[in-house]
Design a protein around this motif. Structure first.
Motif, PDB file in Angstrom:
ATOM      1  N   GLU A  42       0.829  -1.214   0.000  1.00  0.00           N
ATOM      2  CA  GLU A  42       0.000   0.000   0.000  1.00  0.00           C
ATOM      3  C   GLU A  42       0.860   1.260   0.000  1.00  0.00           C
ATOM      4  N   THR A  43       1.960   1.245   0.728  1.00  0.00           N
ATOM      5  CA  THR A  43       2.884   2.385   0.734  1.00  0.00           C
ATOM      6  C   THR A  43       3.473   2.581  -0.657  1.00  0.00           C
ATOM      7  N   TYR A  44       3.883   1.477  -1.292  1.00  0.00           N
ATOM      8  CA  TYR A  44       4.438   1.577  -2.639  1.00  0.00           C
ATOM      9  C   TYR A  44       3.413   2.133  -3.620  1.00  0.00           C
ATOM     10  N   LYS A  45       2.181   1.660  -3.552  1.00  0.00           N
ATOM     11  CA  LYS A  45       1.141   2.145  -4.467  1.00  0.00           C
ATOM     12  C   LYS A  45       0.957   3.649  -4.329  1.00  0.00           C
ATOM     13  N   GLN A  46       0.929   4.146  -3.102  1.00  0.00           N
ATOM     14  CA  GLN A  46       0.787   5.585  -2.873  1.00  0.00           C
ATOM     15  C   GLN A  46       2.003   6.334  -3.407  1.00  0.00           C
ATOM     16  N   LEU A  47       3.175   5.800  -3.148  1.00  0.00           N
ATOM     17  CA  LEU A  47       4.421   6.404  -3.618  1.00  0.00           C
ATOM     18  C   LEU A  47       4.475   6.438  -5.142  1.00  0.00           C
ATOM     19  N   ALA A  48       4.109   5.326  -5.766  1.00  0.00           N
ATOM     20  CA  ALA A  48       4.155   5.240  -7.230  1.00  0.00           C
ATOM     21  C   ALA A  48       3.257   6.286  -7.871  1.00  0.00           C
ATOM     22  N   THR A  49       2.097   6.510  -7.276  1.00  0.00           N
ATOM     23  CA  THR A  49       1.175   7.519  -7.797  1.00  0.00           C
ATOM     24  C   THR A  49       1.711   8.920  -7.535  1.00  0.00           C
ATOM     25  N   SER A  54       7.681   5.328 -12.957  1.00  0.00           N
ATOM     26  CA  SER A  54       7.319   4.856 -14.290  1.00  0.00           C
ATOM     27  C   SER A  54       8.023   3.566 -14.696  1.00  0.00           C
ATOM     28  N   TRP A  55       8.884   3.053 -13.854  1.00  0.00           N
ATOM     29  CA  TRP A  55       9.572   1.824 -14.214  1.00  0.00           C
ATOM     30  C   TRP A  55       8.964   0.648 -13.451  1.00  0.00           C
ATOM     31  N   ARG A  56       9.113  -0.553 -14.020  1.00  0.00           N
ATOM     32  CA  ARG A  56       8.544  -1.759 -13.421  1.00  0.00           C
ATOM     33  C   ARG A  56       9.246  -2.058 -12.095  1.00  0.00           C
ATOM     34  N   ASN A  57       8.429  -2.365 -11.082  1.00  0.00           N
ATOM     35  CA  ASN A  57       8.931  -2.697  -9.755  1.00  0.00           C
ATOM     36  C   ASN A  57       8.241  -3.939  -9.231  1.00  0.00           C
TER      37      ASN A  57
END
Length: 109
Positions: A42-49, A54-57
């Protein structure tokens, strides 16, 4: 392939990411950036947005997650440079030296 193990909690990662992204973008015709993020999903999803990641993680969920464990990662960020044949050409590559290493790999036969 530039493979970076990173996390939002890692101050050194924040300082490194811009240089890594710039080096890969400079060689976009021959290089790709992949990441293993050590934040909870969930932290990553918020960070990505919020940060427009833009790169695959892949999400390892914590710094001793299964991916980091298999790769024996002990510090963050850890950057690998992997050539087109899958051979690891560099580990702990400094972001400042990444551009030259990518150029050298691109010029190699």
């Amino acid at each position: 392939v530039v493979l970076i193990f990173w996390g939002s909690w890692c101050h050194a990662c924040h300082a490194t990411l811009d240089g890594v992204k710039a080096a890969v973008q400079a060689h976009a015709d021959k290089a790709v950036l992949l990441g293993v993020n050590t934040d909870p999903l969930e932290t990553y999803k918020q960070l990505a947005t919020a940060e427009n990641i833009s790169w695959r993680n892949w999400c390892d969920e914590f710094n001793r997650g299964p991916i980091s464990a298999v790769w024996n990662i002990r510090h963050w960020p850890t950057i690998y440079l992997i050539d087109a044949k899958g051979v690891i050409r560099g580990k702990d590559v400094p972001s400042g030296g990444l551009d030259k290493m990518l150029a050298d790999l691109a010029a190699a036969p």
